[in-house]
Design an enzyme around this catalytic site. Structure first.
Site, PDB file in Angstrom:
ATOM      1  N   HIS A  15      -0.879  -8.019   3.516  1.00 54.19           N
ATOM      2  CA  HIS A  15      -0.513  -8.271   4.502  1.00 54.19           C
ATOM      3  C   HIS A  15      -1.132  -7.880   5.935  1.00 54.19           C
ATOM      4  O   HIS A  15      -1.060  -8.316   7.006  1.00 54.19           O
ATOM      5  CB  HIS A  15       0.984  -8.039   4.977  1.00 54.19           C
TER       6      HIS A  15
ATOM      7  N   CYS B  94       6.541   5.910  18.040  1.00 56.58           N
ATOM      8  CA  CYS B  94       7.334   6.165  19.166  1.00 56.58           C
ATOM      9  C   CYS B  94       8.534   5.360  19.125  1.00 56.58           C
ATOM     10  O   CYS B  94       8.461   4.283  18.889  1.00 56.58           O
ATOM     11  CB  CYS B  94       6.687   6.584  20.427  1.00 56.58           C
TER      12      CYS B  94
ATOM     13  N   ALA C 159       0.775  -1.563  -0.226  1.00 61.27           N
ATOM     14  CA  ALA C 159       0.079  -0.008   0.109  1.00 61.27           C
ATOM     15  C   ALA C 159       0.989   1.281   0.108  1.00 61.27           C
ATOM     16  O   ALA C 159       0.555   2.351  -0.547  1.00 61.27           O
ATOM     17  CB  ALA C 159      -0.945   0.022   1.240  1.00 61.27           C
ATOM     18  N   THR C 160       2.062   1.185   0.671  1.00 61.46           N
ATOM     19  CA  THR C 160       2.777   2.509   0.729  1.00 61.46           C
ATOM     20  C   THR C 160       3.421   2.942  -0.948  1.00 61.46           C
ATOM     21  O   THR C 160       3.075   3.981  -1.344  1.00 61.46           O
ATOM     22  CB  THR C 160       4.085   2.035   1.225  1.00 61.46           C
TER      23      THR C 160
ATOM     24  N   GLN D 170      -6.496  -1.184   5.232  1.00 63.30           N
ATOM     25  CA  GLN D 170      -7.140  -1.666   6.549  1.00 63.30           C
ATOM     26  C   GLN D 170      -8.355  -2.240   6.107  1.00 63.30           C
ATOM     27  O   GLN D 170      -8.854  -2.984   7.135  1.00 63.30           O
ATOM     28  CB  GLN D 170      -7.269  -0.786   7.709  1.00 63.30           C
TER      29      GLN D 170
END
Ligand SMILES: *Cc1c(COP(=O)(O)O)cnc(C)c1O
Length: 391
Positions: free
Chosen positions: A205, A330, A75-76, A183
């Site tokens: 995936h 993070c 998807a990127t 998603q």
């Protein structure tokens, strides 16, 4: 799987490969190893036939035509191809794009890159429940707008955007509509005709398929979308995405889509029941907040924030029992609160103290009970430790 491994509840990051998908892929690693672009022999024909069949399966899952599916590495890449490819192809028409504050970085970063080249980007805010305001979208469209990119379902809070309404607004304004459905595919029904979607990014995936394979749906009529290739070097995928196709991954992707579509409703009911059970048990915690719309969300998603609890300490405490994430990007060096949660208006404190649960096909009620107990216990222990006199 060794018994001591934590329970996997991070299905928005990736999902385990379904064994039936692996079975479908295996022959294409061994005997059927041909290059689909080889037109002079049987090895090539076999590979090409497998790719075409996969293309048909994936296309029909979203009411598209097989020749509207371009395979990518995920998807990127599909997002990059859609956003940069449309911006480049429609350069003469306009240089304004619209997207949303809660998008994945694979949409936001290509938009920021285009901005650095001189394009103008409008980033729409979201309402406290994570949904966009359709009037704001309508007002943001200008004569020079070429693309609206709004994700189907959010990877942190699971919020499902009103795709059909967005498609209607874009179509009547003559603006292309791209959606990142990484998603959403296999979790909620998607229909590029009914929803008037012009480009859609997919990945395997997140629905029990292999990593490293995805697709871009590109509308070929009413309207025929123009796209500038971002990868050059071969005539594969009608020269819009050069590079040798990867039949094992493509076949696995199609198998994953086929399985997910066949059990879409039963699986949605099953994962939603597990999620609702978890939410019910956790609601006894003081200072708990649900992030994102209560019902307009993916069935397997629960995202919570806990006031007065260190998010990092909580994740650390839960690590032996359950594999989850805070949903925020993070690292110990540079800790930034999630841009999705801050876009909802959450304070940095609440955004830090968040947990994203991603429940999937292979989770059980027993696992969810263990997780609920572990969360309750860990939060109580952390709060007791906070009350204890320092030193
Ligand atoms: C996972 C994800 C991506 C990236 O997909 P890859 O196939 O891993 O490149 C993009 N957008 C969303 C919403 C995602 O959840």
């Amino acid at each position: 799987m060794p018994a001591h491994r934590p329970i996997y509840l991070d299905c928005h990051a990736t999902t385990p490969l379904d064994p039936r998908v692996l079975d479908a892929m295996l022959p294409y690693f061994t005997e059927q190893f041909g290059n689909p672009a080889s037109v002079t022999h049987q090895y090539g024909w076999e590979a090409e036939a497998a790719v075409q069949q996969a293309r048909s399966i994936i296309a029909s899952a979203i009411q598209a035509k097989p020749n509207e599916i371009l395979f990518t590495s995920g998807a990127t890449e599909a997002n990059n191809l859609a956003i940069k490819g449309v911006a480049e192809a429609y350069f003469a028409k306009g240089r304004h794009l619209i997207t949303v504050a809660t998008e994945h970085s694979a949409v936001l970063d290509p938009c920021r890159y285009l901005e650095s080249l001189g394009f103008e980007i409008t980033i729409l805010p979201v309402q406290p429940d994570g949904l966009i305001d359709l009037d704001q979208l309508t007002q943001a469209i200008r004569p020079d707008t070429v693309l609206v990119s709004v994700m189907a379902a959010n990877n942190e809070i699971g919020v499902i955007q009103p795709l059909a309404a967005i498609g209607q607004i874009c179509r009547s304004a003559g603006v292309l509509f791209h959606t990142d459905a990484a998603q959403a595919i296999g979790k909620i029904p998607l229909d590029v005709e009914a929803m008037q979607i012009d480009l859609m990014s997919l990945t395997a995936h997140k629905l029990y398929g292999p990593k490293g394979i995805g697709a871009l749906y590109l509308r070929r009529r009413n309207p025929r979308v123009q796209l500038a290739a971002q990868l050059h070097g071969g005539s594969q995928e009608r020269s819009l995405r050069a590079g040798t196709l990867y039949p094992p991954q493509i076949v696995g992707f199609a198998k994953a889509v086929e399985l997910a579509l066949a059990s879409l409703e039963t699986e949605a009911v099953q994962t939603a029941a597990l999620r609702d059970g978890l939410w019910q048990q956790l609601q006894v915690l003081e200072g708990i907040h649900l992030n994102g719309h209560l019902s307009q969300r993916l069935p397997g998603n629960l995202n919570i924030s806990l006031a007065g609890v260190s998010g990092q300490a909580l994740l650390l405490g839960l690590q032996p029992v359950v594999a989850v994430s805070s949903g925020s990007a993070c690292s110990s060096a540079q800790t930034q609160p999630s841009h999705v949660l801050t876009a909802l208006g959450r304070s940095p404190e609440l955004a830090y103290a968040s947990i994203r649960f991603g429940i999937g096909r292979f989770n059980t009620a027993t696992q969810l009970e263990q997780v609920a107990a572990a969360v309750l216990e860990t939060v109580q222990a952390l709060r007791l430790a906070d009350l204890a006199p320092a030193g």
